[in-house]
Design an enzyme around this catalytic site. Structure first.
Site, PDB file in Angstrom:
ATOM      1  N   ARG A 109       4.132   0.577   2.330  1.00  0.00           N
ATOM      2  CA  ARG A 109       4.316  -0.553   3.254  1.00  0.00           C
ATOM      3  C   ARG A 109       4.030  -1.821   2.461  1.00  0.00           C
ATOM      4  NH1 ARG A 109       2.447  -3.836   7.675  1.00  0.00           N
ATOM      5  NH2 ARG A 109       0.224  -3.589   7.222  1.00  0.00           N
ATOM      6  N   GLU A 125      -1.870  -3.284  12.377  1.00  0.00           N
ATOM      7  CA  GLU A 125      -1.213  -2.527  13.436  1.00  0.00           C
ATOM      8  C   GLU A 125      -1.968  -2.638  14.762  1.00  0.00           C
ATOM      9  OE1 GLU A 125      -0.961   1.691  12.668  1.00  0.00           O
ATOM     10  OE2 GLU A 125       1.056   1.685  13.515  1.00  0.00           O
ATOM     11  N   ARG A 130      -5.320   5.728   0.547  1.00  0.00           N
ATOM     12  CA  ARG A 130      -4.414   4.607   0.728  1.00  0.00           C
ATOM     13  C   ARG A 130      -4.687   3.729  -0.481  1.00  0.00           C
ATOM     14  NH1 ARG A 130      -2.246   3.552   6.070  1.00  0.00           N
ATOM     15  NH2 ARG A 130      -1.397   5.562   6.670  1.00  0.00           N
ATOM     16  N   GLU A 144      -6.504   7.573   7.693  1.00  0.00           N
ATOM     17  CA  GLU A 144      -5.350   8.335   8.216  1.00  0.00           C
ATOM     18  C   GLU A 144      -4.765   9.263   7.147  1.00  0.00           C
ATOM     19  OE1 GLU A 144      -2.448   6.059  10.444  1.00  0.00           O
ATOM     20  OE2 GLU A 144      -0.856   7.371   9.730  1.00  0.00           O
ATOM     21  N   ARG A 177       3.856  -7.000  12.645  1.00  0.00           N
ATOM     22  CA  ARG A 177       2.507  -6.665  13.112  1.00  0.00           C
ATOM     23  C   ARG A 177       1.710  -7.958  13.290  1.00  0.00           C
ATOM     24  NH1 ARG A 177       0.563  -1.135   9.794  1.00  0.00           N
ATOM     25  NH2 ARG A 177       2.344   0.128  10.430  1.00  0.00           N
ATOM     26  N   CYS A 193       1.232  10.954   9.240  1.00  0.00           N
ATOM     27  CA  CYS A 193       2.170  10.460  10.256  1.00  0.00           C
ATOM     28  C   CYS A 193       3.584  10.482   9.672  1.00  0.00           C
ATOM     29  CB  CYS A 193       1.779   9.036  10.651  1.00  0.00           C
ATOM     30  SG  CYS A 193       2.883   8.269  11.861  1.00  0.00           S
ATOM     31  N   ARG A 234       0.845  -1.195   0.000  1.00  0.00           N
ATOM     32  CA  ARG A 234       0.000   0.000   0.000  1.00  0.00           C
ATOM     33  C   ARG A 234       0.882   1.246   0.000  1.00  0.00           C
ATOM     34  NH1 ARG A 234       1.789   3.274   4.318  1.00  0.00           N
ATOM     35  NH2 ARG A 234       1.289   2.418   6.372  1.00  0.00           N
ATOM     36  N   THR A 292       5.918   8.573   9.985  1.00  0.00           N
ATOM     37  CA  THR A 292       6.408   7.237   9.608  1.00  0.00           C
ATOM     38  C   THR A 292       6.076   6.885   8.170  1.00  0.00           C
ATOM     39  OG1 THR A 292       4.380   6.093  10.268  1.00  0.00           O
ATOM     40  CG2 THR A 292       6.072   6.376  11.970  1.00  0.00           C
TER      41      THR A 292
HETATM   42  P1  ADP Z   1      -1.729  -0.179   6.775  1.00  0.00           P
HETATM   43  O1  ADP Z   1      -1.050  -1.283   6.089  1.00  0.00           O
HETATM   44  O2  ADP Z   1      -2.741   0.425   5.891  1.00  0.00           O
HETATM   45  O3  ADP Z   1      -0.769   0.761   7.308  1.00  0.00           O
HETATM   46  P2  ADP Z   1      -2.826  -1.941   8.932  1.00  0.00           P
HETATM   47  O4  ADP Z   1      -1.605  -2.475   9.592  1.00  0.00           O
HETATM   48  O5  ADP Z   1      -3.910  -1.498   9.850  1.00  0.00           O
HETATM   49  O6  ADP Z   1      -2.569  -0.657   8.051  1.00  0.00           O
HETATM   50  O7  ADP Z   1      -3.377  -3.035   7.939  1.00  0.00           O
HETATM   51  C1  ADP Z   1      -4.586  -2.846   7.261  1.00  0.00           C
HETATM   52  C2  ADP Z   1      -5.231  -4.156   6.894  1.00  0.00           C
HETATM   53  O8  ADP Z   1      -4.454  -4.810   5.937  1.00  0.00           O
HETATM   54  C3  ADP Z   1      -5.349  -5.113   8.080  1.00  0.00           C
HETATM   55  O9  ADP Z   1      -6.577  -5.788   8.015  1.00  0.00           O
HETATM   56  C4  ADP Z   1      -4.219  -6.077   7.839  1.00  0.00           C
HETATM   57  O10 ADP Z   1      -4.434  -7.356   8.404  1.00  0.00           O
HETATM   58  C5  ADP Z   1      -4.249  -6.148   6.333  1.00  0.00           C
HETATM   59  N1  ADP Z   1      -2.997  -6.654   5.755  1.00  0.00           N
HETATM   60  C6  ADP Z   1      -1.772  -6.123   5.849  1.00  0.00           C
HETATM   61  N2  ADP Z   1      -0.865  -6.853   5.182  1.00  0.00           N
HETATM   62  C7  ADP Z   1      -1.551  -7.893   4.648  1.00  0.00           C
HETATM   63  C8  ADP Z   1      -1.177  -9.008   3.832  1.00  0.00           C
HETATM   64  N3  ADP Z   1       0.071  -9.183   3.412  1.00  0.00           N
HETATM   65  N4  ADP Z   1      -2.165  -9.865   3.467  1.00  0.00           N
HETATM   66  C9  ADP Z   1      -3.432  -9.683   3.862  1.00  0.00           C
HETATM   67  N5  ADP Z   1      -3.839  -8.655   4.613  1.00  0.00           N
HETATM   68  C10 ADP Z   1      -2.917  -7.767   4.999  1.00  0.00           C
HETATM   69  N1  ARG Z   2       0.338   7.203  16.396  1.00  0.00           N
HETATM   70  C1  ARG Z   2       0.500   5.809  16.542  1.00  0.00           C
HETATM   71  C2  ARG Z   2       1.644   5.550  17.501  1.00  0.00           C
HETATM   72  O1  ARG Z   2       2.384   6.448  17.757  1.00  0.00           O
HETATM   73  C3  ARG Z   2       0.785   5.115  15.217  1.00  0.00           C
HETATM   74  C4  ARG Z   2       2.122   5.428  14.598  1.00  0.00           C
HETATM   75  C5  ARG Z   2       2.498   4.704  13.337  1.00  0.00           C
HETATM   76  N2  ARG Z   2       1.396   4.141  12.647  1.00  0.00           N
HETATM   77  C6  ARG Z   2       0.572   4.793  11.850  1.00  0.00           C
HETATM   78  N3  ARG Z   2      -0.483   4.171  11.415  1.00  0.00           N
HETATM   79  N4  ARG Z   2       0.801   6.020  11.468  1.00  0.00           N
HETATM   80  O2  ARG Z   2       1.796   4.435  17.989  1.00  0.00           O
END
Ligand code: ADP
Ligand code: ARG
Length: 342
Positions: free
Chosen positions: A264, A298, A213, A209, A293, A255, A110, A257
Site C-alpha cells: 500500500r 483505515e 508490516r 494483522e 482513507r 486479508c 508498506r 485485500t
Molecule cells: P496500513 O497502511 O498498515 O494498512 P492504516 O491505514 O491503519 O494501515 O495506516 C497505518 C498508519 O499509517 C496510520 O497511522 C496512518 O495514518 C499512517 N499513514 C498511512 N499513510 C501515511 C502517509 N502517507 N503519511 C503518514 N502516515 C501515514
Molecule cells: N475486515 C475489514 C473489513 O472488512 C478490513 C478489510 C480490509 N482492511 C484490512 N486492514 N485488511 O472492513
C-alpha cells in the site's frame, strides 16, 4: 453452524458472495491447522459494516475456501482465477510525470509479509507468535547503516509512548474490532511490537494483522526515495527470513485485500476543496484505482482536509504498478483540487 443472517443493508463482500449454497458447500471443510469457514467469516458477521468481512487462517485457507476467497479476490483486485502474479522492484521504472509534491505532506509505502510454513495470525499459537517475534526482532536488531535501530515490544512500552507513536502515524492502533473478532488480536499485546530506525523512516510492525508490516516513510513527496528504501529493506529482510509466497497469489496475507505485492503506497495530502465535493473526489478515486482513507488510517475520518490516498489493488499488478496507480491518481486529484481553487 447455520447460515448467518445478514442485515438488509449489508454491503460487505462476504454477504454479497456467501450464498446459502456456497455456505453449505464449505461449512464442514477444514485446513490442516483446523481453520474453518466459521472462523474465516466471524469478523464479517460480528462487524456487519465490514467492507470485506473475511480473513484466512493459513495459506491453505485460500485453497480450501477458494470458492469464497476467489470471488473476493476477483472483485477487489480485478484478478481472475487464471491470472498470475508478477513482481517489479525497479525504482527507475516509476514515472513521476508532472507530480506536484507541494500538496503532499508525507509519503509512506508498506508491504505485508508472513512467515513461510507458519499459520497466519488468526490461527497461530502464542508460542509460534512469540518465536516469530524473537527471531525477526533479532534479525532487525542486527541491521546497520540507515536501517539501524531497535525493536520495542508493546509489552514493555509505556502507554504514553504507545499513544505518541500512534498519533505520529508510526504505530498500529489498539483495539481494532475487525482484528479482535477475526482472532488476529489473541493474547494482545504479547508478541506485538515495532522496530524502527533512528529517523523513523524505516519501521517494521510485528504480529499485528500480518506477521510483518515493513514500512518506509518520510515527510514530503519523494516517492522514489521512499520506494527505494523499502526495496533495500525488504531485500535485506528477505535474505534472512523466509516468507509465505504462492505462484498465483503472490505474498500470502491474512486479508485477501493484501495478497500479491501486499503493498500500500500512500500519501497524506491536503485537499480541502475536494473534501467539499466528495462526488468528484470518489469518481477520480474509482477511475484511478485509489483508496481514500482518513488522516489516522483505515476506518478513520479526515481531519482538516488531510486524506490518506493509496493504491487500491495489490495483486495482479507489480510493485511499480501499485505505486504508479497512486502517483497517477494523485496527479489527477491535485489537478482537480487546483481547478476548484481557481
Ligand atoms: P496500513 O497502511 O498498515 O494498512 P492504516 O491505514 O491503519 O494501515 O495506516 C497505518 C498508519 O499509517 C496510520 O497511522 C496512518 O495514518 C499512517 N499513514 C498511512 N499513510 C501515511 C502517509 N502517507 N503519511 C503518514 N502516515 C501515514
Ligand atoms: N475486515 C475489514 C473489513 O472488512 C478490513 C478489510 C480490509 N482492511 C484490512 N486492514 N485488511 O472492513
Amino acid at each position: 453452524m447455520t447460515y448467518p443472517t445478514f442485515p438488509e443493508n449489508c454491503t460487505s463482500m462476504l454477504c454479497k458472495h456467501l450464498t446459502p449454497e456456497l455456505f453449505e458447500q464449505l461449512k464442514d471443510k477444514k485446513t490442516a491447522n483446523g481453520f474453518t469457514l466459521e472462523k474465516a467469516i466471524k469478523s464479517g458477521i460480528e462487524n456487519v459494516d465490514s467492507e470485506i468481512g473475511v480473513y484466512a487462517g493459513d495459506e491453505e485457507s485460500y485453497e480450501v475456501f477458494a470458492e469464497l476467497f476467489d470471488k473476493v479476490i476477483e472483485e477487489y483486485h480485478q484478478f481472475s482465477s487464471t491470472d498470475v502474479h508478477e513482481s517489479n522492484l525497479k525504482a527507475e521504472d516509476l514515472n513521476l510525470r508532472n507530480l506536484d509534491t507541494s500538496y503532499i505532506l508525507s509519503t509512506r509505502i508498506r508491504i505485508g509479509r508472513n512467515i513461510k510454513d507458519m499459520p497466519l495470525g488468526a490461527s497461530i499459537s502464542k508460542e509460534q507468535r512469540d518465536e516469530i517475534e524473537k527471531d525477526v526482532s533479532s534479525v532487525l536488531n542486527g541491521f546497520e547503516g540507515e536501517l539501524a535501530g531497535a525493536y520495542h515490544p508493546l509489552l514493555e512500552m509505556s502507554q504514553e509512548v504507545q499513544l505518541q507513536l500512534i498519533e505520529d502515524h508510526f504505530l498500529f492502533k489498539d483495539g481494532d474490532r475487525f482484528l479482535e473478532s477475526s482472532g488476529l488480536a489473541r493474547h494482545w499485546p504479547h508478541g506485538r511490537g515495532i522496530y524502527h530506525n533512528h529517523d523513523k523512516t524505516f519501521l517494521v510492525w510485528l504480529n499485528e494483522e500480518d506477521q510483518l508490516r515493513i514500512i518506509s516513510m518520510q515527510q514530503g513527496g519523494d516517492v522514489v526515495e521512499v520506494f527505494s528504501r523499502l526495496v533495500t529493506a525488504m531485500k535485506e529482510i528477505e535474505a534472512k527470513v523466509p516468507f509465505a509466497y504462492s505462484e498465483r497469489l503472490g505474498y500470502i496475507s491474512s486479508c485477501p485485500t493484501n495478497l500479491g505485492t501486499a503493498m500500500r503506497a500512500s500519501v497524506h495530502i491536503k485537499l480541502p476543496n475536494l473534501a467539499n465535493d466528495m462526488e468528484q473526489f470518489k469518481a477520480i478515486a474509482d477511475k484511478y484505482y485509489l483508496q481514500i482513507r482518513g488522516t489516522d488510517g483505515e476506518h478513520s475520518q479526515s481531519k482538516g482536509g488531510v486524506f490518506d490516498i493509496s493504491n487500491y489493488r495489490r495483486l495482479g499488478i507489480t510493485e511499480v504498478e501499485a505505486v504508479q496507480d497512486m502517483i497517477d491518481g494523485v496527479i489527477a486529484l491535485v489537478d482537480a483540487e487546483k481547478s476548484l481553487e481557481a
